[in-house]
Design a protein around this motif. Structure first.
Motif, PDB file in Angstrom:
ATOM      1  N   CYS A  57       0.888  -1.161   0.000  1.00 40.45           N
ATOM      2  CA  CYS A  57       0.000   0.000   0.000  1.00 40.45           C
ATOM      3  C   CYS A  57       0.928   1.213   0.000  1.00 40.45           C
ATOM      4  CB  CYS A  57      -0.864  -0.075   1.255  1.00 40.45           C
ATOM      5  SG  CYS A  57      -1.918   1.305   1.484  1.00 40.45           S
TER       6      CYS A  57
ATOM      7  N   HIS B  56       2.080   2.555  -5.889  1.00 32.61           N
ATOM      8  CA  HIS B  56       0.801   3.251  -6.014  1.00 32.61           C
ATOM      9  C   HIS B  56       1.042   4.738  -6.223  1.00 32.61           C
ATOM     10  CE1 HIS B  56      -0.890  -0.375  -3.736  1.00 32.61           C
ATOM     11  NE2 HIS B  56      -1.396  -0.405  -4.950  1.00 32.61           N
TER      12      HIS B  56
ATOM     13  N   PRO C  70      -0.193   8.286  -8.111  1.00 35.41           N
ATOM     14  CA  PRO C  70      -1.510   8.784  -8.534  1.00 35.41           C
ATOM     15  C   PRO C  70      -1.722   8.763 -10.044  1.00 35.41           C
ATOM     16  CG  PRO C  70      -0.553  10.241  -6.889  1.00 35.41           C
ATOM     17  CD  PRO C  70       0.525   9.287  -7.295  1.00 35.41           C
TER      18      PRO C  70
ATOM     19  N   ARG D  67      -0.681   6.354 -12.045  1.00 34.90           N
ATOM     20  CA  ARG D  67      -0.830   5.004 -12.576  1.00 34.90           C
ATOM     21  C   ARG D  67      -2.238   4.928 -13.161  1.00 34.90           C
ATOM     22  NH1 ARG D  67      -0.133  -0.245  -8.702  1.00 34.90           N
ATOM     23  NH2 ARG D  67      -2.323  -0.644  -9.169  1.00 34.90           N
TER      24      ARG D  67
ATOM     25  N   ASP E   2      -4.769   2.945 -13.673  1.00 33.60           N
ATOM     26  CA  ASP E   2      -5.931   2.432 -12.943  1.00 33.60           C
ATOM     27  C   ASP E   2      -6.183   3.222 -11.661  1.00 33.60           C
ATOM     28  OD1 ASP E   2      -3.537   1.450 -11.958  1.00 33.60           O
ATOM     29  OD2 ASP E   2      -4.406  -0.423 -11.252  1.00 33.60           O
ATOM     30  N   GLU E   3      -5.109   3.733 -11.038  1.00 34.57           N
ATOM     31  CA  GLU E   3      -5.290   4.543  -9.833  1.00 34.57           C
ATOM     32  C   GLU E   3      -5.902   5.897 -10.187  1.00 34.57           C
ATOM     33  OE1 GLU E   3      -4.146   3.555  -6.195  1.00 34.57           O
ATOM     34  OE2 GLU E   3      -5.142   2.138  -7.521  1.00 34.57           O
TER      35      GLU E   3
ATOM     36  N   ARG F 169      -9.538   5.370 -10.721  1.00 38.60           N
ATOM     37  CA  ARG F 169     -10.259   5.162  -9.455  1.00 38.60           C
ATOM     38  C   ARG F 169     -10.452   6.493  -8.724  1.00 38.60           C
ATOM     39  NH1 ARG F 169      -8.709   5.162  -4.535  1.00 38.60           N
ATOM     40  NH2 ARG F 169      -6.471   5.057  -4.964  1.00 38.60           N
ATOM     41  N   ILE F 170      -9.415   7.330  -8.693  1.00 37.00           N
ATOM     42  CA  ILE F 170      -9.503   8.608  -7.980  1.00 37.00           C
ATOM     43  C   ILE F 170     -10.541   9.517  -8.638  1.00 37.00           C
ATOM     44  CG2 ILE F 170      -8.231  10.729  -7.441  1.00 37.00           C
ATOM     45  CD1 ILE F 170      -5.716   8.854  -7.189  1.00 37.00           C
TER      46      ILE F 170
ATOM     47  N   SER G 217      -1.082   7.203  -4.079  1.00 31.68           N
ATOM     48  CA  SER G 217      -2.530   7.071  -4.168  1.00 31.68           C
ATOM     49  C   SER G 217      -3.103   6.132  -3.120  1.00 31.68           C
ATOM     50  CB  SER G 217      -2.918   6.589  -5.567  1.00 31.68           C
ATOM     51  OG  SER G 217      -2.250   5.374  -5.850  1.00 31.68           O
ATOM     52  N   ARG G 218      -2.236   5.416  -2.405  1.00 35.61           N
ATOM     53  CA  ARG G 218      -2.711   4.565  -1.309  1.00 35.61           C
ATOM     54  C   ARG G 218      -1.777   4.731  -0.119  1.00 35.61           C
ATOM     55  NH1 ARG G 218      -5.342  -0.974  -3.805  1.00 35.61           N
ATOM     56  NH2 ARG G 218      -5.711  -0.172  -5.902  1.00 35.61           N
TER      57      ARG G 218
ATOM     58  N   GLU H  70      -2.465  -4.194  -2.405  1.00 35.13           N
ATOM     59  CA  GLU H  70      -2.400  -5.146  -3.508  1.00 35.13           C
ATOM     60  C   GLU H  70      -1.598  -6.329  -2.988  1.00 35.13           C
ATOM     61  OE1 GLU H  70      -0.881  -2.772  -6.825  1.00 35.13           O
ATOM     62  OE2 GLU H  70      -2.880  -2.898  -7.709  1.00 35.13           O
TER      63      GLU H  70
END
Lengths: 404, 209
Positions: free
Chosen positions: A209, A229, A231, A233, A235-236, A239-240, A262-263, A279
């Motif tokens: 994380c 992670h 921001p 990326r 897929d991140e 999601r955001i 992002s995490r 993950e």
């Protein structure tokens, strides 16, 4: 491979020289300070290793007698170091808990931001929470091992995050070393990365994380077991945005222009955009191919690639193997510059007694621990030489099974 | 998220007068008060490559308490969550004083050098200008004002913070405003939490203004 190691070290020294020439005595003083910090923390690590070894000796028999499933209880061979580096404050935390579950070992690196207390809490509590969750999951016979570990880790991270929030709500007094102002009733703006590895007889489980990282060296190749992670990326980022947040490039991609990951554990003020879901990757072990595992904070990975890190560690561990045979100097493979700067070589012992088998075995085990610690220290020095601007924390775990 | 979720009526002018008759009148009055404060106290003239905005926060704590936190030029960490340390250069605290602020880790800055432009204890106005640091916020200037109001029949405080700043190379006006507003929202959310907590600890008579 030793040559590559020497070249890498020499190269980094040369690279580090430029700024030093420019800034003169100040840089030299700073470097000396960094080396001093490094030595102090490395010594502390050695002490912890000693106590860890004592625990292993006590626990080993018990584990062997109670856990018949495992053919043998594999002893953890690892080393770690954690240094402040060029940042003003130390906000990293490292956790190493050999035998925290029967036949299993726990390792974690936690890189805090905003203050140190969330990372400190992770270092103290994460392994205990995992034990708790693993115990609760033991009864779910329907799940395969991968699904079971995934659930354990996801629940553990959620609990750790909840604890980080609760402790900052004033129910528990902040840690003595914590620098948070007492005026602020909350510390919603403090958080930490968390990269965690559980080493079992058949699997390596990695849960991540944030932007610390775990890298496995297998058959000479560097295999990342976690994906940072960041921001931006794809897929991140998606999601955001879906959650109604925004990523702005302000000295790098940042959530709201603020946080560069992002995490994270903690950081309540940025939820639900910054989440604590790990993950999880469950990797089956391959005897004969798996060499070692590296867990480290971005203070290392920002300036050292996965491949270079693996080459450095391999050279250290190989040197250890060589030392076992011919008892040469512990730092014989290091460049002259590095040898002179370390300054804490242990004098060689006398000729080992061939008769004492167990004594020789224990000596070999200690030697392997020391090699892992040396590898961690060397990686840290490399990161400092390459002007990393962050705390650096490194854990090295030897994965080669010993032939009995 | 309390502080950062959009559409929470943070920006001046966001409040729409709706609802019933009584509500409309009250909302209208509040909006009128905000507009008057804005016109009189928060006038910035942004240049071509600058952006400007203003945010409001309603706090359930008396104005003297909120102002005591806002005016602490030498101790912004009392309510600002991203400040780790602050030192004022020189001795006395006066117009023109400069403070050196250390920013907590994890954010895109480590230091900020800030000058006190105005501190009015009668009108409750604080003005600060950024004169150095590594935050990329050039020519940043902010005005914070606090005003007494009534919330649920108890003494409360309306806080207005406005700013103007250069748009850095590589960012848009929208991005710059968004980032600065996010930081200010965190500051005002924390100011409310600290003030309301202090108000509970030292109860004030409802009759006191």
């Amino acid at each position: 491979m030793a040559e590559i190691c020497c070249e890498v070290v020499a190269g980094s020294s040369s690279e580090g020289k430029g700024p030093e020439c420019d800034t003169g005595s100040r840089a030299a003083r700073r470097r000396r300070m960094e080396i001093r910090r490094l030595r102090v923390v490395a010594e502390r690590g050695a002490e912890e290793e000693t106590s860890g070894k004592r625990r292993r000796l006590d626990g080993g028999g018990g584990e062997a007698s109670t856990d018949e499933e495992d053919r043998e209880v594999e002893r953890a061979r690892y080393g770690f170091t954690s240094v402040c580096g060029r940042r003003r404050d130390m906000e990293d935390s490292v956790s190493a808990c050999p035998g925290f579950l029967p036949g299993h070992h726990f390792f974690g690196v936690f890189d805090g931001h905003g203050c140190s207390h969330v990372a400190t809490s992770c270092g103290q509590r994460m392994h205990e929470i995992v034990v708790d969750e693993a115990g609760a999951a033991a009864g779910s016979a329907g799940l395969d091992e991968e699904a079971r570990w995934r659930g354990v880790m996801e629940r553990s991270f959620a609990r750790m995050d909840a604890e980080a929030v609760a402790s900052s709500r004033g129910s528990v007094a902040p840690a003595p070393t914590c620098r948070c102002e007492m005026q602020l009733p909350k510390c919603d703006h403090v958080g930490s990365t968390a990269v965690v590895a559980v080493l079992g007889p058949r699997h390596v489980v990695v849960a991540n994380c944030g932007d610390s990282r775990a890298v496995l060296c297998r058959g000479g190749a560097a295999i990342p077991l976690s994906c940072d992670h960041k921001p931006d990326r794809p897929d991140e980022l998606e999601r955001i945005h879906a959650a109604g947040g925004r990523v702005i490039f302000w000295d790098g991609a940042r959530v709201f222009g603020m946080l560069a990951m992002s995490r994270a554990i903690g950081d309540s003020y940025l939820k639900p955009y910054v989440i604590c879901d790990p993950e999880v990757r469950v990797m089956e072990r391959k005897d004969g191919e798996d060499e070692f595992l590296i867990l480290a904070s971005d203070g290392l990975w920002d300036v050292v690639s996965n491949e270079v890190a693996c080459n450095v560690v391999r050279a250290c561990l190989r040197s250890s193997g060589r030392r076992e045979r011919n008892r040469s100097s512990p730092t014989s493979n290091l460049s002259p510059r590095q040898s002179s700067s370390s300054g804490d070589e242990a004098p060689n012992d006398g000729a080992p007694s061939a008769a004492a088998g167990s004594e020789s075995d224990e000596e070999s085990a200690a030697e392997e621990d020391k090699a892992c610690a040396e590898a961690a220290v060397l990686l840290t020095k490399l990161a400092l030489a390459r002007q990393t601007s962050d705390n650096v924390s490194v854990v090295v775990v030897n994965l080669r099974r010993r032939k009995l | 998220m309390v502080g950062l979720v959009g559409g929470g009526g943070w920006r001046v002018g966001d409040d729409a007068a709706g609802g019933g008759g009584g509500g409309a009148v009250a909302a209208g009055a509040a909006a009128a008060a905000e507009a008057e404060h804005m016109r009189r106290l928060h006038s910035h003239a942004p240049g071509e490559h600058q952006c400007s905005s203003a945010l409001v926060k309603h706090i359930k704590a008396p104005v003297h308490l909120v102002w005591s936190l806002v005016r602490s030029f030498d101790q912004p960490q009392r309510y600002k969550p991203f400040v780790s340390r602050c030192v004022v250069r020189g001795g006395d605290l006066e117009i023109g004083s400069v403070r050196e602020v250390n920013v907590k880790t994890g954010l895109p800055a480590t230091t900020s050098t800030e000058r006190l432009e105005l501190l009015d204890d009668d009108e409750h106005i604080l003005s600060v200008k950024f004169v150095g640091g590594d935050h990329r916020l050039r020519n940043y200037s902010s005005i914070v004002t606090v005003h007494p109001e009534s919330i649920d029949g108890r003494p409360g405080t309306l806080v207005i913070e406005s700013f103007v700043v250069d748009v850095p190379d590589g960012n848009t006006k929208d991005e710059t405003c968004y980032f600065v507003e996010a930081v200010i929202k965190c500051n005002l959310t924390s100011l409310a939490e600290v003030s309301e907590r202090l108000a509970v600890q030292s109860p004030t008579s409802p009759l006191e203004q």
